[in-house]
Scaffold this active site. Structure first.
Site, PDB file in Angstrom:
ATOM      1  N   PHE A  14      -1.658  -8.219   8.605  1.00  0.00           N
ATOM      2  CA  PHE A  14      -2.368  -6.816   7.932  1.00  0.00           C
ATOM      3  C   PHE A  14      -2.367  -5.806   9.161  1.00  0.00           C
ATOM      4  O   PHE A  14      -2.993  -5.776  10.298  1.00  0.00           O
ATOM      5  CB  PHE A  14      -3.414  -7.170   7.463  1.00  0.00           C
ATOM      6  CG  PHE A  14      -3.766  -8.237   6.097  1.00  0.00           C
ATOM      7  CD1 PHE A  14      -3.385  -7.479   4.975  1.00  0.00           C
ATOM      8  CD2 PHE A  14      -3.632  -9.393   5.946  1.00  0.00           C
ATOM      9  CE1 PHE A  14      -3.250  -8.124   3.709  1.00  0.00           C
ATOM     10  CE2 PHE A  14      -3.381 -10.194   5.120  1.00  0.00           C
ATOM     11  CZ  PHE A  14      -3.309  -9.657   3.942  1.00  0.00           C
ATOM     12  N   ASP A  15      -2.037  -4.590   8.624  1.00  0.00           N
ATOM     13  CA  ASP A  15      -2.665  -3.316   9.175  1.00  0.00           C
ATOM     14  C   ASP A  15      -4.158  -3.486   8.747  1.00  0.00           C
ATOM     15  O   ASP A  15      -4.512  -3.715   7.766  1.00  0.00           O
ATOM     16  CB  ASP A  15      -1.931  -2.248   8.915  1.00  0.00           C
ATOM     17  CG  ASP A  15      -2.534  -0.868   9.020  1.00  0.00           C
ATOM     18  OD1 ASP A  15      -3.066  -0.653  10.047  1.00  0.00           O
ATOM     19  OD2 ASP A  15      -2.840  -0.209   8.230  1.00  0.00           O
ATOM     20  N   VAL A  16      -5.035  -2.675   9.631  1.00  0.00           N
ATOM     21  CA  VAL A  16      -6.405  -2.924   9.155  1.00  0.00           C
ATOM     22  C   VAL A  16      -6.727  -1.574   8.734  1.00  0.00           C
ATOM     23  O   VAL A  16      -7.568  -1.595   7.681  1.00  0.00           O
ATOM     24  CB  VAL A  16      -7.297  -3.426  10.587  1.00  0.00           C
ATOM     25  CG1 VAL A  16      -8.783  -3.564  10.322  1.00  0.00           C
ATOM     26  CG2 VAL A  16      -6.751  -4.743  10.794  1.00  0.00           C
ATOM     27  N   THR A  19      -5.817  -0.056   5.325  1.00  0.00           N
ATOM     28  CA  THR A  19      -5.444  -1.074   4.550  1.00  0.00           C
ATOM     29  C   THR A  19      -6.527  -2.128   4.047  1.00  0.00           C
ATOM     30  O   THR A  19      -6.640  -2.412   2.885  1.00  0.00           O
ATOM     31  CB  THR A  19      -4.600  -1.974   5.206  1.00  0.00           C
ATOM     32  OG1 THR A  19      -3.173  -0.999   5.589  1.00  0.00           O
ATOM     33  CG2 THR A  19      -3.897  -3.113   4.584  1.00  0.00           C
TER      34      THR A  19
END
Length: 237
Positions: A14-16, A19
């Site tokens: 995941f991008d954080v 997102t």
């Protein structure tokens, strides 16, 4: 529409920010308050896009700056753009703001549900200390963590992805069993495409950051959803 199943993957990265962590309203509120204090009439969209452009330019500089310094330099650029001298205390506050950015309401539950079946990873354009604060807010422990501080570069450059793929390989996860999820077309979906990773674009409503700039128009996600909750429901259906 492409159909993806959780059984197709052993890991989801995941991008954080954008997102899982809802940073944009906090950035907009900070800059609107700053602008009002200087009699600047720019709206939230204008200020957010000024930040986005400055951020993209500064993150290309090498050696890479730690993220608090990226925010310092963004603040300086925005001040210069609007003809205002930077205020040292405001600058400091902006550099510390990642420690207080909130999570999206669906982030914790979605990550916990997914982690019951797959490894989860964070590939984030951030420093270690800021990400640790965000992980406490998310109340989640990632199996793999790759920060800009760790690799000395910022997405869309590939070191994040190469390092994450390597970390997962050491856990027994081959790259073809990795799904990458992000809100940024520029920093996440386009490089995932180029690296042959399957990807999901979480197109959070009313968000602007990461949707334009170099490479964004080339992005071709395998699936587009409007929330993490929607993605989890689709993967586990």
């Amino acid at each position: 529409m492409t159909t993806l199943h959780l059984s197709d993957f052993d890991a989801i990265t995941f991008d954080v920010y954008g997102t899982l962590i809802d940073w944009e309203p906090s950035i907009a509120a900070f800059l609107l308050d700053w602008a009002a204090g200087h009699g600047i009439s720019a709206d939230a969209g204008t200020l957010v896009m000024a930040f986005d452009g400055a951020r993209a330019r500064i993150q290309k500089e090498r050696p890479a700056h730690l993220y608090p310094e990226v925010l310092n330099r963004c603040f300086d650029e925005i001040c210069a753009h609007f003809g205002v001298l930077p205020d040292a205390e405001r600058r400091r506050q902006f550099s510390l703001s990642p420690h207080t950015w909130p999570a999206f309401p669906d982030s914790h539950d979605g990550l916990v549900r997914l982690q019951q079946s797959v490894r989860i990873g964070a590939l984030s354009n951030i420093d270690v200390a800021s990400l640790e604060s965000s992980c406490r807010i998310l109340d989640v422990r990632f199996d793999v963590v790759v920060t800009a501080q760790r690799v000395g570069a910022y997405k869309p450059d590939w070191p994040h992805f190469d390092t994450g793929i390597g970390d997962l390989a050491r856990l027994g996860v081959p790259r073809e069993r990795i799904l990458h999820v992000g809100q940024s077309l520029r920093a996440d979906i386009t490089p995932a495409n180029k690296l042959g990773l399957r990807s999901v674009w979480i197109n959070r409503p009313d968000r602007l950051l990461g949707l334009s700039g170099e490479g964004a128009a080339e992005a071709r996600p395998d699936l587009t959803v409007s929330s993490l909750a929607e993605l989890v429901d689709m993967l586990t259906r």
